[in-house]
Design an enzyme around this catalytic site. Structure first.
Site, PDB file in Angstrom:
ATOM      1  N   THR A   1       9.547  -0.674  50.017  1.00 12.15           N
ATOM      2  CA  THR A   1       8.821  -0.009  48.941  1.00 12.15           C
ATOM      3  C   THR A   1       9.218  -0.597  47.597  1.00 12.15           C
ATOM      4  OG1 THR A   1      10.448   1.703  48.354  1.00 12.15           O
ATOM      5  CG2 THR A   1       9.026   2.122  50.268  1.00 12.15           C
ATOM      6  N   ASP A   2       8.441  -0.289  46.584  1.00 15.54           N
ATOM      7  CA  ASP A   2       8.872  -0.553  45.215  1.00 15.54           C
ATOM      8  C   ASP A   2       9.817   0.577  44.797  1.00 15.54           C
ATOM      9  OD1 ASP A   2       9.116  -1.661  42.672  1.00 15.54           O
ATOM     10  OD2 ASP A   2       6.985  -2.108  42.517  1.00 15.54           O
ATOM     11  N   TYR A   3      10.325   0.479  43.603  1.00 20.75           N
ATOM     12  CA  TYR A   3      11.382   1.342  43.087  1.00 20.75           C
ATOM     13  C   TYR A   3      10.981   2.818  43.173  1.00 20.75           C
ATOM     14  CZ  TYR A   3      15.388   2.213  39.935  1.00 20.75           C
ATOM     15  OH  TYR A   3      16.584   2.615  39.381  1.00 20.75           O
TER      16      TYR A   3
END
Length: 773
Positions: free
Chosen positions: A273-275
């Site tokens: 995932t992204d942040y």
């Protein structure tokens, strides 16, 4: 899925569910390194992670100091009973110690080999820090420069995006190492994480993290191409996007991640995932709490959760309740462990992390020896190849013995690197430094720090903006009149023949979280432009930015205009060599420059509409046009000037026999499906060598769905010796002429095609041909 090795299978059998969930969690260094003031109440508590879980964590985000990486790995291996090494990942976007032009600028080079070389050198430096994965390339198609992350992209064209993404991954994989380093680093490159899947660049109104409303057909036709290029080159990881697709957040979107990414595109690597994107499923309104957010992401096929802890906090409960199977858990952990094994971490967890030297010694070593020389030379070549000459008057190239005046906010600042730069700019060649180096003594007659384009009285700044670069004219408090500024300019540049004005946007105002509604230059810069235009001297403008800005006023005021982007650490030297004619401009625009913000999103490969506007029709109202502005951009995709330009003549088309019995276009080779040979004569009438980027576009005139008015299918950059010519050939395949129909099936139809070969999307030779398949 790749069959796990014996080692991976043994680890899976020995690990507890919580240990597996730890491998599926990524945290930043501050979670691991105690600080007396924040450890008990800071990062761990903010995510609900227990201290005893830290030895189970599988990877670390953005640790850049070798001493920190070594400390983290030593401690981890001492505490992890299974001896599974940490995997270090980082945002290495356009260089490590050596900063290359931003990706949008590198796309302007139309030179994938140059991009691959820069990526390889960046990987070589990054590996010396102990980092093994880069979160690059960003393969998001972008048609709206209001979005700040356009600077990380390759622009608006699907084909260019695919080619450059592929080249970037190839370069990262190759890496660079000296002979001595190669003995210690059998894998000198980086693993690549392509991002952001999918269609992150289509955020509504260019607003960061905003909704994406996109059809599945448009996703297939245009937005998947960049990711395809990266996956073709073997990208090992894919990052989910923050946005929604069909109103379902990408991180929890099983259609995107399983059906499109895994099944259609054949990706079998690690999905990260992204942040904090899993936690953001709650804000999206598709999950009531962290438990539901974890379940949605796991169901979608996510393998690693970055910077939130829903997997490790709620995964065991999901297992107990039957909402998560152990087989599903093992699927993700097997991928993660296989990646670590493929990178050689089990055999050498210290690979690339220097021993017995300080961080300062490591960083200093980047500029030394063969690698340092090659990095600087490539950074210079990339910067020169990325800058685009938008307008050429009598002032360029600068005549010998010209006395030059230099002004504007970028005249002597090292802050021309661009967002996501890991280096602070100490080694940057500024514009002033470059001109001093390349011009004779005394030619740089005036360098004005007072006329620098920033209000000396510090105008008020808008919310979140830097003082001196306020973007909202209504809150600008000018205290210098045009007459006062003109008096200063006349005195400063009295002995100058030509004035060079540097303009643009701060590098801090580009990249993530940097969306804008106003793409104009700041009021003081426009005032400075207006006043310097009254001096009666040729004015050359150079624009530094991470996106297309509104430049019509600049073009109308100046003799010549250069788009320099953020060119990296050798930008000042590259610009000086171009302005003085030692190099010629070869950059071409990878994205259209609008006349007005109201035209956005703007892109050349648009559909024709049922009532297309034709300029030769005159003032016809009931067609697809604006009342107050033209449809066309100020500068179109593919545009760029040079001092010496070849000419294109004699476009020829030759039908070729293609195999007809192959059904799956994706499985066909170019040799199987070659159907059209396109040749053009490239003539250089000048007395010195000339470089041109020849671009081939097509238009399918009749299809099952409406097709773009032009689509880039090939390009090549070639240099023609003085007074000579060369026949250039392109081969088009059935796949080049194929499209997706309304049932999302790829097809190619008999019919007429326009074949266009030229120097931009708006300037080309054209022929029509009927093709039968």
């Amino acid at each position: 899925m790749k069959t796990p090795t014996i080692r991976v299978r043994k680890l899976l059998a020995a690990m507890s569910p919580r240990e597996k969930l730890g491998q599926m969690t990524q945290l930043s260094p501050e979670f691991f390194i105690p600080h007396p003031e924040t450890h008990s109440t800071g990062p761990l508590q903010s995510l609900g992670i227990q201290a005893e879980d830290l030895p189970r964590i599988g990877s670390v985000l953005n640790a850049f100091r070798p001493s920190v990486l070594r400390e983290l790995q030593v401690r981890h291996l001492e505490e992890d009973p299974h001896q599974i090494p940490l995997l270090f990942m980082a945002d290495v976007i356009h260089g490590a110690r050596t900063v290359y032009p931003i990706p949008l600028a590198l796309a302007s080079s139309f030179n994938p080999q140059l991009l691959a070389k820069a990526s390889a050198l960046a990987a070589g430096e990054t590996r010396q820090l102990g980092i093994r994965v880069t979160f690059a390339p960003m393969a998001d198609l972008v048609r709206d420069p209001r979005w700040g992350r356009v600077m990380e992209s390759s622009g608006e064209d699907p084909y260019l995006n695919r080619v450059m993404s592929r080249a970037s991954v190839q370069g990262f994989h190759q890496g660079w190492a000296s002979k001595e380093q190669a003995l210690r680093l059998p894998r000198p490159g980086l693993a690549s994480c392509v991002k952001h899947f999918a269609a992150y660049g289509a955020a509504e109104a260019g607003r960061e993290y905003n909704t994406v409303e996109l059809s599945r057909l448009t996703l297939q036709q245009a937005y998947l191409e960049g990711y395809r290029g990266a996956l073709e080159a073997g990208a090992e990881l894919v990052m989910t996007a923050f946005n929604t697709f069909e109103q379902v957040p990408c991180t929890g979107n099983a259609y995107l991640m399983r059906q499109v990414l895994r099944e259609q595109l054949g990706f079998d690597g690690v999905l990260i995932t992204d942040y904090a994107a899993v936690a953001e499923l709650i804000h999206h309104g598709v999950a009531a709490d962290g438990r539901e957010a974890a379940r949605l992401a796991l169901d979608a096929g996510v393998d690693i959760e970055m910077m939130s802890a829903n997997f490790i906090n709620y995964g065991e409960g999901l297992l107990e309740q039957g909402a998560l199977s152990l087989a599903r858990l093992d699927e993700s952990v097997a991928r993660i462990l296989t990646l670590k094994e493929d990178l050689g971490l089990f055999d050498d967890p210290w690979s690339g992390i220097p021993e017995a030297v300080s961080d300062q010694q490591v960083f200093a070593g980047f500029n030394q020896g063969e690698r340092g020389k090659s990095s600087r030379a490539t950074a210079l070549e990339a910067a020169a190849g990325s800058m685009v000459l938008l307008q050429k008057g009598r002032a360029l190239p600068l005549p010998p013995q010209t006395r030059l005046g230099l002004a504007g906010p970028f005249a002597s600042t090292p802050d021309i690197l661009g967002g996501w730069s890991l280096s602070a700019g100490a080694d940057t060649v500024t514009v002033a430094d470059g001109l001093r180096q390349e011009m004779a003594a005394g030619q740089l007659a005036a360098l004005s720090l007072g006329l620098d384009g920033m209000d000396p009285d510090q105008p008020l700044a808008g919310p979140g903006l830097t003082a001196g670069f306020a973007q909202t004219p209504t809150i600008y408090a000018a205290r210098v009149t045009d007459a006062q500024l003109l008096t200063q300019a006349q005195a400063c540049f009295a002995d100058c023949d030509i004035v060079l004005l540097t303009l643009g946007e701060r590098q801090e105002l580009t990249g993530e979280g940097s969306s804008k509604t106003d793409l104009n230059l700041t009021p003081y810069q426009l005032q400075l432009l207006r006043v310097l235009g009254q001096l009666g001297k040729p004015l050359v403008a150079v624009v530094f930015s991470g996106r297309p800005l509104l430049l019509q006023t600049v073009a109308q005021t100046c003799d010549s205009l250069v788009q320099a982007w953020f060119p990296g650490c050798q930008g000042g030297l590259a610009l000086a060599q171009l302005l003085t004619g030692q190099r010629d401009f070869s950059g071409r625009l990878p994205i259209s420059f609008p006349l007005a913000v109201g035209q956005l999103p703007l892109y050349y490969n648009q559909l024709n509409t049922g009532r297309p506007y034709e300029p030769d029709q005159g003032e016809t109202r009931f067609v697809s046009r604006y009342l107050d502005q033209g449809n066309d951009p100020l500068y179109p995709f593919g545009f760029g000037l040079s001092y010496y330009r070849p000419e294109l003549h004699d476009l020829r088309l030759e039908r070729m026999s293609a195999a007809r019995d192959l059904k799956d276009l994706a499985q066909q080779t170019p040799a199987d499906t070659a159907c059209l040979k396109v040749t053009v004569n490239v003539l250089n009438p000048h007395q010195r060598a000339a470089t041109e980027t020849v671009q081939l576009y097509i238009r399918d005139l009749v299809a099952r769905v409406s097709r773009p008015v032009r689509e880039l299918k090939r390009f090549t950059q070639l240099t023609i010796p003085a007074g000579s010519q060369q026949m250039l050939s392109f081969i088009l395949t059935r796949a080049d002429l194929a499209y997706y129909d309304s049932n999302l099936q790829q097809r190619v139809d008999d019919g007429e095609f326009d074949i266009m070969v030229g120097t931009s999307s708006a300037d080309h030779l054209s022929q029509r041909i009927h093709l039968t398949f």
